[in-house]
Design a protein around this motif. Structure first.
Motif, PDB file in Angstrom:
ATOM      1  N   ASP A   1      37.372  38.825  33.931  1.00 37.72           N
ATOM      2  CA  ASP A   1      38.459  37.898  34.282  1.00 37.72           C
ATOM      3  C   ASP A   1      38.572  37.731  35.792  1.00 37.72           C
ATOM      4  O   ASP A   1      39.121  36.743  36.279  1.00 37.72           O
ATOM      5  N   GLY A   2      38.083  38.706  36.525  1.00 37.22           N
ATOM      6  CA  GLY A   2      38.128  38.667  37.983  1.00 37.22           C
ATOM      7  C   GLY A   2      37.424  39.890  38.531  1.00 37.22           C
ATOM      8  O   GLY A   2      37.206  40.870  37.823  1.00 37.22           O
ATOM      9  N   VAL A   3      37.057  39.836  39.810  1.00 32.92           N
ATOM     10  CA  VAL A   3      36.351  40.978  40.403  1.00 32.92           C
ATOM     11  C   VAL A   3      37.293  42.171  40.542  1.00 32.92           C
ATOM     12  O   VAL A   3      36.976  43.284  40.117  1.00 32.92           O
ATOM     13  N   PHE A   4      38.473  41.927  41.112  1.00 29.29           N
ATOM     14  CA  PHE A   4      39.432  43.012  41.318  1.00 29.29           C
ATOM     15  C   PHE A   4      40.510  43.004  40.244  1.00 29.29           C
ATOM     16  O   PHE A   4      40.991  41.939  39.830  1.00 29.29           O
ATOM     17  N   ALA A   5      40.896  44.184  39.804  1.00 27.06           N
ATOM     18  CA  ALA A   5      42.050  44.296  38.924  1.00 27.06           C
ATOM     19  C   ALA A   5      43.275  43.842  39.707  1.00 27.06           C
ATOM     20  O   ALA A   5      43.261  43.800  40.944  1.00 27.06           O
ATOM     21  N   SER A   6      44.337  43.489  39.006  1.00 36.36           N
ATOM     22  CA  SER A   6      45.511  42.899  39.653  1.00 36.36           C
ATOM     23  C   SER A   6      46.109  43.801  40.731  1.00 36.36           C
ATOM     24  O   SER A   6      46.146  45.017  40.595  1.00 36.36           O
TER      25      SER A   6
ATOM     26  N   ASN B   1      42.746  37.029  46.224  1.00 41.72           N
ATOM     27  CA  ASN B   1      42.075  35.773  45.899  1.00 41.72           C
ATOM     28  C   ASN B   1      40.909  35.910  44.923  1.00 41.72           C
ATOM     29  O   ASN B   1      40.347  34.896  44.482  1.00 41.72           O
ATOM     30  N   ASN B   2      40.542  37.129  44.593  1.00 48.53           N
ATOM     31  CA  ASN B   2      39.396  37.354  43.696  1.00 48.53           C
ATOM     32  C   ASN B   2      39.781  38.361  42.624  1.00 48.53           C
ATOM     33  O   ASN B   2      39.141  39.389  42.443  1.00 48.53           O
ATOM     34  N   SER B   3      40.822  38.012  41.905  1.00 48.43           N
ATOM     35  CA  SER B   3      41.455  38.945  40.987  1.00 48.43           C
ATOM     36  C   SER B   3      41.490  38.424  39.556  1.00 48.43           C
ATOM     37  O   SER B   3      41.111  37.276  39.281  1.00 48.43           O
ATOM     38  N   THR B   4      41.971  39.284  38.676  1.00 52.94           N
ATOM     39  CA  THR B   4      42.128  38.910  37.265  1.00 52.94           C
ATOM     40  C   THR B   4      43.329  37.998  37.064  1.00 52.94           C
ATOM     41  O   THR B   4      43.452  37.361  36.013  1.00 52.94           O
ATOM     42  N   VAL B   5      44.256  37.958  38.045  1.00 53.12           N
ATOM     43  CA  VAL B   5      45.475  37.154  37.914  1.00 53.12           C
ATOM     44  C   VAL B   5      45.697  36.327  39.175  1.00 53.12           C
ATOM     45  O   VAL B   5      45.201  36.668  40.251  1.00 53.12           O
TER      46      VAL B   5
END
Length: 441
Positions: A191-196, A248-252
């Motif tokens: 869903d994204g590179v970094f967790a929220s 800017n590069n997250s799951t949310v």
């Protein structure tokens, strides 16, 4: 009859003198050996320390007393105990702020054997005079935790921005890789590179404390200080670099971050929805115990938190502790020596080291421990490997010098307002610098 009475009195007197002499000799021996009184601040370790005390007394004959304060009540217990005639000989202080409170009771242990065995001298708690007054019982570390399986999937792409993790040695490369992965998250199944980024109130310590530690370490280094009354937040742009990368590069979407908790973030990583998450070695249980965890133990690794600072290719993890061992300067010389000997035994003997690793579960900061003598979890092993790497320098935990919890909370709230677009970055910097100055006063 008189002769018999006289003989009896003489015999009793002789026995009494012999008995008193024997007691005196026993007492003198005990005084010569000294004793140890350890005031422990980890209630969960109470039983283990009692076992350690019994084993040490059995091996050496030296008495070790262990007392444990109630959770959250250590400072008050220490204030009460330290003024007694039978005061603790071994106690703990909470970083530089704690050292200022207890400086008159902290012995200079610069030449103690265990001090000289520290894997990194930056881990020592030093006074303004440069002398060492405390060393950590254990070290913890934090950085960017990543899932090697997801990273390998990315590196296998023909046009990836890096071939392997060894190429990610600075912020510029990290940014290129992360932004490319985010754009191709569908291919990678994430869903994204970094967790929220958990910015809910009370859940923001990874950013307002741990992340800010990186630029503040460099500021202290630049200013040649270990504390300051007026932080300038000199490297706030470097903080912004990595913080923006997280947002800017997250799951949310970043507007949702003020509603997210650490538990949310760790669950996303554990479930394979994210490739990376900033946290420490304590996060292993938060990963493995998540229902639906898909991350294999062998695929959990650490990466230093790169921010764009000059020379960061030699930067390791943020490693430190909030708890430092101190020897009571007002104890007798015999008790000081007994206490130093006890600490040496705990961290150098096979018996002591087994207690440290297996029972206490500590990642010990001393060269007497090999890379295999660490708690049996992947992140603890990674901490050990990083601290043993002489080509890298560890980033010490300078956040122990921060003014107060209120300062950190206010900074965290400013970060949340920035994430949602309600404050400018200049406003965040102002909150940090003015809040620090006000709290220090």
């Amino acid at each position: 009859m008189q002769t018999k009475k006289l003989f009896a009195l003489v015999t009793v007197g002789a026995l009494l003198v012999t008995s008193l002499a024997s007691c005196s000799s026993s007492s003198d021996d005990a005084d010569a050996k000294g004793s140890v009184y350890f005031l422990n601040w980890k209630p969960e370790a109470e039983q283990t320390y009692q076992k350690i005390a019994k084993e040490y007394e059995k091996e050496t004959g030296v008495k070790v007393k262990v007392a444990t304060s109630a959770s959250g009540g250590y400072e008050q217990t220490l204030k009460t105990e330290i003024t007694k005639s039978d005061a603790p000989t071994l106690f703990q202080v909470n970083g530089p702020v704690g050292l200022k409170t207890w400086s008159k009771y902290a012995e200079d242990i610069s030449d103690a054997p265990f001090t000289k065995m520290l894997k990194d001298e930056n881990l020592a708690l030093k006074g303004d005079d440069g002398k060492t007054y405390g060393v950590p019982l254990a070290i913890e570390g934090y950085g960017i935790i990543y899932n090697q399986e997801i990273m390998d999937k990315y590196f296998a792409l023909s046009d990836s921005k890096a071939m392997n993790m060894d190429e990610i040695k600075n912020f510029a490369v990290l940014k290129d890789v992360v932004e490319d992965m985010q754009a191709r998250r569908g291919e990678l199944g994430i869903d994204g590179v970094f967790a929220s980024t958990s910015l809910a109130q009370g859940e923001d310590w990874r950013w307002q404390t741990h992340l800010s530690n990186i630029p503040m370490f460099y500021e202290y280094q630049k200013d040649k200080t270990t504390d300051t009354d007026a932080a300038k937040f000199t490297f706030n742009k470097e903080f912004k670099n990595i913080f923006d990368l997280y947002l800017n590069n997250s799951t949310v979407n970043k507007e949702l971050t003020p509603t997210k908790t650490v538990t949310d973030s760790m669950a996303e990583f554990a479930e394979g929805k994210a490739a990376m998450v900033q946290n420490g070695n304590w996060a292993w249980s938060q990963i493995k115990d998540v229902a639906g965890n898909t991350v294999k133990e062998e695929n959990i690794k650490f990466l230093p938190i790169y921010t764009g600072h000059e020379g960061e290719d030699k930067q390791g993890l943020a490693v430190g502790t909030e708890a430092f061992m101190a020897i009571n300067a007002k104890a007798s010389e015999a008790d000081k020596k007994a206490t130093i000997d006890f600490v040496n035994w705990l961290f150098t003997s096979q018996t002591g080291k087994k207690f440290v690793v297996e029972d206490l579960g500590f990642n010990a900061p001393f060269t007497s421990f090999t890379e295999t003598e660490v708690p049996n979890d992947p992140l603890a092993k990674q901490i050990a490997q990083y601290t043993a790497n002489e080509d890298l320098y560890a980033v010490p935990w300078v956040f122990t010098t921060y003014p107060s919890q209120k300062f950190k909370d206010d900074f965290g709230q400013a970060l949340a307002q920035y994430a949602t677009g309600n404050q400018s970055w200049d406003d965040v910097v102002k909150t940090f610098t003015e809040g620090w100055k006000a709290e220090k006063k």
